[in-house]
Design an enzyme around this catalytic site. Structure first.
Site, short mmCIF file in Angstrom:
data_model
loop_
_atom_site.label_atom_id
_atom_site.label_comp_id
_atom_site.label_asym_id
_atom_site.label_seq_id
_atom_site.Cartn_x
_atom_site.Cartn_y
_atom_site.Cartn_z
N ALA A 119 36.43 35.53 41.14
CA ALA A 119 35.21 36.15 40.61
C ALA A 119 35.49 36.71 39.22
O ALA A 119 36.61 37.12 38.91
CB ALA A 119 34.78 37.27 41.55
N GLY B 129 38.48 34.35 44.77
CA GLY B 129 37.34 33.48 45.02
C GLY B 129 37.59 32.03 44.64
O GLY B 129 36.95 31.12 45.19
N GLU C 142 39.14 30.70 47.57
CA GLU C 142 38.10 30.67 48.63
C GLU C 142 37.18 29.46 48.45
O GLU C 142 36.73 28.86 49.42
CB GLU C 142 37.30 31.98 48.61
CG GLU C 142 38.12 33.15 49.11
CD GLU C 142 37.36 34.46 49.06
OE1 GLU C 142 36.81 34.87 50.09
OE2 GLU C 142 37.30 35.07 47.97
N GLU D 91 42.73 39.47 46.47
CA GLU D 91 41.74 40.54 46.36
C GLU D 91 42.26 41.93 46.69
O GLU D 91 41.88 42.91 46.05
CB GLU D 91 40.53 40.23 47.25
CG GLU D 91 39.60 39.15 46.70
CD GLU D 91 39.94 37.75 47.18
OE1 GLU D 91 41.09 37.54 47.62
OE2 GLU D 91 39.06 36.87 47.11
#
Ligand SMILES: C/C=C/C(=O)SCCNC(=O)CCNC(=O)[C@H](O)C(C)(C)COP(=O)(O)OP(=O)(O)OC[C@H]1O[C@@H](n2cnc3c(N)ncnc32)[C@H](O)[C@@H]1OP(=O)(O)O
Length: 482
Positions: free
Chosen positions: A284, A329, A332, A353
């Site tokens: 992110a 992310g 992910e 994270e």
């Protein structure tokens, strides 16, 4: 002459011609806006920059010694174009410009356009920097002046003292995206839309995520094609300055493409990759996140979840090509795919994270656990540790470690695999995927019933008949997905 807006055609790439030999090829905007394939163009000695190499390539700095195997399209040497196509230079020599042995070739854009030299010598860099800025401002002025429709020529000719510097790097000083943005806004008369298309979206820096059929890029990037390439789609993350960090804008573009794929009946395999060397996705966008309010964070996470869930629900096989780091992310996203292939450049893979005081919020806790089991997932997530491709494969969240090639090893391997998927009955492959994905969440007996239901969907298809017919006729089947 047609007039077209150079939008997806910002892939105007570096081309350098020395003694009438093309050392690197690309699309060229000639004075007057005529667009030609640089292969066919002839420039006089020196750096011909009456065209603008922008986009992912930025401006490259390389010397003749930087041409290496990795930079050759499909093993074809870029030196001298096709006449010398057999010549493959396999060794990387020290760079004469920087006098540095640490100089390494790095294939910049999927084997397309030579190297970007990592100029280690500060002295050389600063020697060039002043010139770059001057030229950049000239270029910007030209492009920003929307009244200027006249043919333009920008020459960044080399002088004798910098003979070995084949191209002047603007990378450090140039916000290439703004230059590109200026370019895309400016209508340019062009003679051949078709030529442009073949170089289009992948390198359009105004697009953070592109989706294109493999057939559009296979020849230029891989040097090989297959009849199945039109059935293979390539989703490319293209946000180099932030290492493909997922911003709202990037997510929105991804959403658009993924949504279109949900209903596609022609795409047989999707490859997700990055155009940024050494990077798949850094997760992110932390900078954007910093300025978000709580409701905005909520909305972003919801969006992320939606898009990633949609990727995981795509009806066709999906492969994440990890040719570089994938963190948070970014990893992910890779976990949403059916397969993850990682190459030697994937040295940093991890759900990081917790290091930032948050948890994987795009399905990472759940998807990683399904792949590697709770204990290993916990170890990875609690420690936020980064592992390389080989270790990731040992742990179980990378399926294939690609060893052949360097910067694009995973992509190359994924293409190979995708072609092998795409030649099989597409409806059957989709039905098998559904049976596996859903069946995995069911008890064994229900899973068998569901498998039967999936089988049922293909019993009446033309493809099934074609499969049987081809077998009887001892030939390769031709499936149409009908
Ligand atoms: C639900 C999902 C949650 C998440 O995904 S949380 C985020 C998880 N991701 C991370 O923790 C990665 C954070 N980034 C890093 O640790 C490092 O970066 C890298 C290891 C990825 C790369 O390091 P290096 O090679 O030294 O490059 P560089 O100078 O740090 O980065 C180049 C530019 O990329 C920007 N960038 C990198 N990652 C992000 C990111 N995640 N969000 C926003 N920008 C990012 C940097 O800031 C910088 O840009 P500038 O030169 O302008 O400072």
């Amino acid at each position: 002459m047609q007039t077209g807006l150079v939008r997806t055609y910002v892939a105007i790439r570096a081309s350098y011609v020395d003694n009438d030999k093309v050392l690197a090829r690309g699309l060229v905007v000639k004075p007057g806006g005529e667009l030609v394939d640089a292969d066919r163009s002839r420039f006089s000695r020196g750096l011909a920059v009456d065209f603008l190499p922008v986009g992912l390539v930025d401006w490259m700095l390389f010397c003749r010694h930087c041409v290496c195997r990795r930079c050759c399209a499909g093993g074809r040497c870029l030196r001298g174009g096709s006449e010398h196509s057999q010549q493959v230079i396999s060794t990387v020599e020290p760079c004469r410009i920087s006098n540095s042995r640490s100089h390494r070739c790095r294939c910049h854009v999927r084997k397309n356009f030579g190297c970007t030299g990592q100029l280690r010598s500060d002295r050389s860099a600063s020697r060039l920097r002043g010139k770059r800025l001057d030229r950049l401002s000239t270029i910007k002025r030209l492009f920003n002046d929307t009244n200027t429709r006249a043919p333009f020529t920008i020459r960044l000719g080399l002088n004798e003292t910098t003979r070995d510097t084949k191209m002047i790097s603007l990378r450090t000083s140039l916000a290439s995206t703004s230059l590109a943005a200026a370019l895309v806004r400016r209508p340019i008369a062009c003679s051949s839309i078709n030529v442009l298309r073949s170089y289009s979206t992948v390198t359009d820096p105004s697009q953070l995520v592109t989706l294109s059929p493999l057939s559009d890029i296979a020849k230029s990037e891989l040097g090989s094609t297959s009849p199945y390439d039109e059935h293979i789609s390539v989703l490319t993350l293209n946000r180099a300055p932030a290492k493909n960090a997922i911003s709202r804008a990037l997510l929105a573009e991804m959403d658009q493409h993924v949504t279109s794929l949900l209903t596609s009946s022609t795409v047989r395999t999707l490859l997700i990759r990055s155009s940024v060397p050494g990077t798949f996705c850094a997760g992110a966008d932390l900078k954007e996140r910093k300025g978000m309010s709580k409701p905005e964070v909520d909305a972003f996470l919801l969006g992320l979840r939606k898009v990633f869930t949609n990727v995981s629900r795509l009806p066709m096989p999906t492969i994440a090509c990890l040719d570089g780091l994938a963190m948070g992310g970014g990893l992910e996203l890779a976990l949403t795919c059916d397969l993850r292939i990682a190459g030697p450049a994937a040295t940093k893979l991890g759900l990081t994270e917790t290091k930032l005081g948050i948890i994987p919020g795009a399905g990472g806790t759940s998807r990683m656990t399904r792949l590697v089991g709770p204990a290993r997932a916990k170890e990875l997530i609690f420690s936020a540790k980064l592992v390389d491709a080989v270790e990731a494969s040992r742990i179980g969240f990378v399926d294939i470690v690609a060893k052949e090639g360097d910067g694009t090893a995973a992509f190359n391997k994924a293409v190979h695999l995708a072609r092998s998927f795409a030649k099989n009955g597409p409806l059957a492959v989709r039905a098998a995927k559904l049976a596996i994905d859903k069946g995995e969440q069911m008890d064994p007996e229900t899973a068998l019933d569901f498998e039967r239901q999936c089988y049922e969907t293909i019993l009446g298809t033309k493809d099934r008949l074609e499969g049987l017919k081809a077998f009887a006729e001892k030939r390769e089947p031709v499936y149409r997905g009908e």
